[in-house]
Design a protein around this motif. Structure first.
Motif, PDB file in Angstrom:
ATOM      1  N   UNK A  55      69.217  23.397   9.921  1.00  0.00           N
ATOM      2  CA  UNK A  55      70.463  23.965   9.403  1.00  0.00           C
ATOM      3  C   UNK A  55      70.349  25.472   9.209  1.00  0.00           C
ATOM      4  N   UNK A  56      69.176  25.928   8.778  1.00  0.00           N
ATOM      5  CA  UNK A  56      68.980  27.365   8.612  1.00  0.00           C
ATOM      6  C   UNK A  56      68.984  28.092   9.954  1.00  0.00           C
ATOM      7  N   UNK A  57      68.645  27.362  11.012  1.00  0.00           N
ATOM      8  CA  UNK A  57      68.614  27.964  12.344  1.00  0.00           C
ATOM      9  C   UNK A  57      69.991  27.974  13.009  1.00  0.00           C
ATOM     10  N   UNK A  58      70.975  27.346  12.389  1.00  0.00           N
ATOM     11  CA  UNK A  58      72.318  27.290  12.976  1.00  0.00           C
ATOM     12  C   UNK A  58      72.911  28.691  13.067  1.00  0.00           C
ATOM     13  N   UNK A  59      73.522  28.964  14.192  1.00  0.00           N
ATOM     14  CA  UNK A  59      74.183  30.252  14.399  1.00  0.00           C
ATOM     15  C   UNK A  59      75.613  30.126  13.898  1.00  0.00           C
ATOM     16  N   UNK A  60      76.031  31.087  13.111  1.00  0.00           N
ATOM     17  CA  UNK A  60      77.389  31.036  12.567  1.00  0.00           C
ATOM     18  C   UNK A  60      77.463  30.080  11.393  1.00  0.00           C
ATOM     19  N   UNK A  61      78.564  29.397  11.266  1.00  0.00           N
ATOM     20  CA  UNK A  61      78.760  28.451  10.177  1.00  0.00           C
ATOM     21  C   UNK A  61      78.003  27.159  10.474  1.00  0.00           C
ATOM     22  N   UNK A  62      77.162  26.702   9.545  1.00  0.00           N
ATOM     23  CA  UNK A  62      76.436  25.451   9.786  1.00  0.00           C
ATOM     24  C   UNK A  62      77.399  24.271   9.876  1.00  0.00           C
ATOM     25  N   UNK A  63      77.044  23.246  10.648  1.00  0.00           N
ATOM     26  CA  UNK A  63      77.913  22.067  10.759  1.00  0.00           C
ATOM     27  C   UNK A  63      77.989  21.307   9.435  1.00  0.00           C
ATOM     28  N   UNK A  64      78.934  20.426   9.333  1.00  0.00           N
ATOM     29  CA  UNK A  64      79.151  19.683   8.082  1.00  0.00           C
ATOM     30  C   UNK A  64      77.955  18.812   7.702  1.00  0.00           C
ATOM     31  N   UNK A  65      77.133  18.417   8.683  1.00  0.00           N
ATOM     32  CA  UNK A  65      75.942  17.621   8.389  1.00  0.00           C
ATOM     33  C   UNK A  65      74.931  18.413   7.565  1.00  0.00           C
ATOM     34  N   UNK A  66      75.102  19.724   7.497  1.00  0.00           N
ATOM     35  CA  UNK A  66      74.154  20.588   6.792  1.00  0.00           C
ATOM     36  C   UNK A  66      74.482  20.769   5.309  1.00  0.00           C
ATOM     37  N   UNK A  67      75.600  20.269   4.860  1.00  0.00           N
ATOM     38  CA  UNK A  67      75.999  20.483   3.463  1.00  0.00           C
ATOM     39  C   UNK A  67      74.950  19.925   2.509  1.00  0.00           C
ATOM     40  N   UNK A  68      74.585  18.658   2.681  1.00  0.00           N
ATOM     41  CA  UNK A  68      73.626  18.024   1.775  1.00  0.00           C
ATOM     42  C   UNK A  68      72.237  18.683   1.859  1.00  0.00           C
ATOM     43  N   UNK A  69      71.660  18.863   3.058  1.00  0.00           N
ATOM     44  CA  UNK A  69      70.338  19.500   3.113  1.00  0.00           C
ATOM     45  C   UNK A  69      70.321  20.904   2.512  1.00  0.00           C
ATOM     46  N   UNK A  70      71.364  21.689   2.767  1.00  0.00           N
ATOM     47  CA  UNK A  70      71.381  23.045   2.213  1.00  0.00           C
ATOM     48  C   UNK A  70      71.598  23.024   0.699  1.00  0.00           C
ATOM     49  N   UNK A  71      72.342  22.049   0.186  1.00  0.00           N
ATOM     50  CA  UNK A  71      72.475  21.895  -1.264  1.00  0.00           C
ATOM     51  C   UNK A  71      71.120  21.587  -1.893  1.00  0.00           C
TER      52      UNK A  71
END
Length: 90
Positions: A55-71
């Motif tokens: 998720x940290x490697x995502x370019x631009x806005x991270x996808x919705x699947x990244x909400x929980x891991x980034x939280x």
């Protein structure tokens, strides 16, 4: 006579090289299949750590699947983050 002999040697050499290339290709495919069969599914902290890294490697806005891991990442103390992310196997 020399031309026939040279042509025969050349033909045999090309056949041998082609056979060797096919054998090498089969070995590569076999090794790839063995690796694919040995892949393990991650779980627990290792899975979460890998998800965070992706998720940290995502370019631009991270996808919705990244909400929980980034939280999870943002809820950690900053000094604990490197140790947690190291749980993702390389």
């Amino acid at each position: 006579m020399k031309k026939i002999l040279t042509s025969a040697i050349l033909a045999i050499s090309i056949f041998a090289i082609n056979a060797n290339a096919e054998e090498s290709e089969q070995q590569i495919r076999k090794q790839a299949q063995q690796k694919a069969n040995s892949v393990k599914t991650l779980s627990g902290d290792a899975k979460t750590a890998c998800e965070i890294i992706l998720c940290l490697a995502a370019v631009g806005t991270p996808p919705t699947q990244c909400i929980k891991p980034l939280d999870i990442l943002h809820s950690m103390k900053p000094w604990k983050r490197p140790g947690f992310l190291a749980k993702c196997p390389r």
